[in-house]
Structures are given as structure tokens and as C-alpha cells.
Design an enzyme around this catalytic site. Structure first.
Site, mmCIF file in Angstrom:
data_model
loop_
_atom_site.group_PDB
_atom_site.id
_atom_site.type_symbol
_atom_site.label_atom_id
_atom_site.label_comp_id
_atom_site.label_asym_id
_atom_site.label_seq_id
_atom_site.Cartn_x
_atom_site.Cartn_y
_atom_site.Cartn_z
ATOM 1 N N ARG A 1 0.870 -1.172 0.000
ATOM 2 C CA ARG A 1 0.000 0.000 0.000
ATOM 3 C C ARG A 1 0.914 1.231 0.000
ATOM 4 O O ARG A 1 1.954 1.252 0.671
ATOM 5 C CB ARG A 1 -0.909 0.021 1.225
ATOM 6 C CG ARG A 1 -2.014 -1.027 1.208
ATOM 7 C CD ARG A 1 -3.058 -0.698 0.146
ATOM 8 N NE ARG A 1 -4.188 -1.633 0.178
ATOM 9 C CZ ARG A 1 -4.282 -2.726 -0.548
ATOM 10 N NH1 ARG A 1 -3.276 -3.051 -1.362
ATOM 11 N NH2 ARG A 1 -5.346 -3.503 -0.479
ATOM 12 N N GLU B 1 -4.507 7.288 -5.105
ATOM 13 C CA GLU B 1 -4.741 6.545 -6.340
ATOM 14 C C GLU B 1 -6.150 6.834 -6.866
ATOM 15 O O GLU B 1 -7.112 6.684 -6.116
ATOM 16 C CB GLU B 1 -4.577 5.041 -6.088
ATOM 17 C CG GLU B 1 -3.185 4.640 -5.646
ATOM 18 C CD GLU B 1 -3.081 3.152 -5.312
ATOM 19 O OE1 GLU B 1 -4.074 2.419 -5.520
ATOM 20 O OE2 GLU B 1 -2.019 2.732 -4.855
ATOM 21 N N HIS C 1 -1.469 0.145 -9.852
ATOM 22 C CA HIS C 1 -2.030 -0.830 -8.898
ATOM 23 C C HIS C 1 -2.534 -2.056 -9.669
ATOM 24 O O HIS C 1 -3.661 -2.524 -9.489
ATOM 25 C CB HIS C 1 -3.150 -0.218 -8.063
ATOM 26 C CG HIS C 1 -3.328 -0.897 -6.735
ATOM 27 N ND1 HIS C 1 -3.604 -0.202 -5.585
ATOM 28 C CD2 HIS C 1 -3.271 -2.205 -6.378
ATOM 29 C CE1 HIS C 1 -3.715 -1.045 -4.569
ATOM 30 N NE2 HIS C 1 -3.517 -2.270 -5.037
#
Length: 324
Positions: free
Chosen positions: A237, A266, A284
Site C-alpha cells: 500500500r 490513487e 495498482h
């Protein structure tokens, strides 16, 4: 009739949920797809629902849980950092996740980022596109077999990555207070404390879940222990790594580069880590393969079915787990 609300998130496939729930649940199940993304939207969309399948962008807070009458929150991911697991347990709500659906994918992605940064592939490609032809633009590059690779956290993904990196004959060390040294040794990895890992490692991969204890743990002090040929990879993360400290280390050239699949925000808005020659940033996407997406949806649907049938789901998150 049971009601299940699915986030309108690209990872989540309503057809798979319909297929599994129609077969596995005796009572009729109504499935709704809703645009979540905030606590307010969650409360509105999941009113009257028995279960909600949520995305990374939707905070499942104590407030939301108090205003809903859920039986299950299914997190379509490995991590549950956006879900108040303790508040859910107090309200009798089962939280589930999919801990194993993308182990190979994320491990391979992390090793790919490491090797791409270590071998200066981005710099070389950009150089050749600009009509250059010099090996020197990639300096410094350290031989992989003469390197020590460190793992921040040593769960299933890091273990799989260790198995892959072992083939390059690098030395391996890991920090994880919840994993014993003999268990790490099974993977050819030596246990180290946090500061020792950064003192010894030439390159570091970050695999830790985001918790209060891990937020910002890879900070300026840790990064200062690396050197100018070091690479930092983060596939966990974004907030586990102090973004300002990482940027400072890159700008001062005290480390070589960074491979990032996750960021503090994000999608990013004007993130200075993105548009740099010494970083490789992916959206991601480390989790992704078609097989992983199918596994994610089927495991989530099976967990929903188990809760609706009054059973304990395989993906249940233990609210007393040490890593939370």
C-alpha cells in the site's frame, strides 16, 4: 429474499456472483451494482442489504456499519485497510477478504519491478528512443548475485517472491515480527530487525499490509541506510512508504530508483513520484491476470454464500489477528 450490493468497480464481476449465488444459496438473492467510493454512497446503496462487496476506494467505517444492517462485508482484495474490522466484529458483521487470489501475480510483478529498475531498463529504453546508444546511462548497476534483497513483511506474496529471487543467487533477509526465523529459513531467508534489514539490504521490497503500525514505516531514516545503487519496490500500500522521504532520496540520488505499483493517492494527481526517470510506476495492477480476477470473484461469491447460509466463510478476517 437476500440482498447483495456489489461495487461498480472493474475488478468485481456481477456475472460470477450471480452464477455462484444462484447455485449455492437456497433463498432468492437480489444483486445490485452501485457506484460506491465514499461512506455516504455506501450507506445509501447498501440500505437493506445483507452483504456488500466493496472496493479499495470505499471506507467501511463504524458510522456506516452503524447505519446499515449488514451480515457481511466482502473486501475484493487481499488487504482490508479501508474496513473498520473491529467495529464490524462488535456489530456481528463478518468481514472477508481474498488472501491468496493473486499471490503469484504480485510476486512476479514485484520481482519484475525490481529487475527493471536494477537493470535500468527504463533509462536504456528512453535513451535508445532518443537515438542514444551508451551503456553508461544506466549506471550504477550492481550484479544481482552480489546483492542482498530485503523483504519488509514476509507473508505469502513475499515468500513467493523470495523463491523467485533465489534463482538469481542473491542473499535474502526479511523483517516481520510475526514470522519466526526458522520459518523464514525454509525459504533461504535470514530474519532481521527493521534497522538491520535496511543496513544490510542493497534492494528492498515492501509487502506489508497498511495498519497504524506500518503507516510511514519506510521513512527517511530507513532510506538513508541504503546506498546510491539501491532500489525500493512497493507492491503493498502506498502509505507504508513515506512518499516525501522517498522523493527526497531519489532527488538527492542517495538511492538508484523505485518501482511502485501503489501510491499514497490513487489515481495520482500531480504526484512527483510519477514523472521521473528513476521510477517505474504501474497503476495498482500487480494483482492482475484473468485467472486472478476470476479467482477473486469466485472466492468472494463463495464467502457471501457461506454467510447467507449461516456458515463461516473461508476468507473470514479474524478481528484479533496480530497483523491488523
Amino acid at each position: 429474499m437476500a440482498k447483495v450490493v456489489l461495487s461498480a468497480f472493474p475488478m468485481i464481476d456481477p456475472e460470477t456472483y450471480r452464477e455462484v449465488l444462484d447455485e449455492a444459496v437456497d433463498e432468492p438473492v437480489e444483486i445490485e451494482v452501485a457506484q460506491l467510493g465514499s461512506t455516504e454512497r455506501l450507506i445509501e446503496a447498501a440500505a437493506g442489504a445483507d452483504a456488500v462487496v466493496t472496493d479499495i476506494d470505499t471506507p467501511v467505517t463504524d458510522e456506516a456499519l452503524g447505519r446499515l444492517d449488514l451480515r457481511a462485508v466482502v473486501r475484493a482484495a487481499v488487504g482490508v485497510d479501508n474496513v473498520d474490522v473491529g467495529a464490524a466484529a462488535e456489530r456481528g458483521v463478518t468481514v472477508t477478504r481474498a488472501p491468496d487470489y493473486c499471490t503469484d501475480e504480485v510476486a512476479i510483478h514485484s520481482v519484475s519491478l525490481l529487475l527493471a529498475c536494477l537493470r535500468s531498463l527504463k533509462a536504456y529504453d528512453d535513451h535508445v528512443v532518443d537515438d542514444g546508444w551508451s551503456w553508461e546511462v544506466g549506471r550504477p548497476i550492481r550484479r544481482v548475485s552480489a546483492s542482498t534483497v530485503g523483504f519488509v513483511s514476509f507473508g505469502p506474496i513475499a515468500r513467493r517472491a523470495a523463491e523467485q529471487i533465489a534463482g538469481f543467487d542473491a542473499d535474502l533477509v526479511a523483517y516481520d515480527p510475526f514470522v519466526e526465523a526458522d520459518e523464514m529459513a525454509e525459504y533461504g531467508v535470514e530474519k532481521a530487525d527493521f534497522d538491520e534489514l535496511f543496513d544490510r539490504a542493497d534492494h528492498v521490497g515492501v509487502y506489508a499490509p497498511l495498519t497504524d503500525a506500518t503507516r510511514g514505516m519506510v521513512d527517511a531514516d530507513a532510506l538513508a541506510r541504503l546506498d546510491e545503487s539501491s532500489v525500493v519496490v512497493n507492491v503493498s500500500r502506498g502509505p507504508v512508504v513515506d512518499a516525501d522521504a522517498l522523493l527526497d532520496a531519489l532527488e538527492s540520488e542517495t538511492i538508484k530508483g523505485a518501482g511502485l505499483d501503489v501510491l499514497a493517492e490513487e489515481p495520482p494527481e500531480d504526484d512527483p513520484l510519477v514523472d521521473r526517470d528513476d521510477t517505474i510506476v504501474t497503476p495498482h495492477a500487480a494483482w492482475y491476470s484473468e485467472a486472478a480476477r476470476d479467482d477473486l470473484n469466485r472466492s468472494g461469491a463463495v464467502d457471501v454464500a457461506a454467510v447467507l447460509n449461516g456458515e463461516t466463510p473461508d476468507g473470514r478476517v479474524d478481528p484479533d489477528a496480530d497483523w491488523l
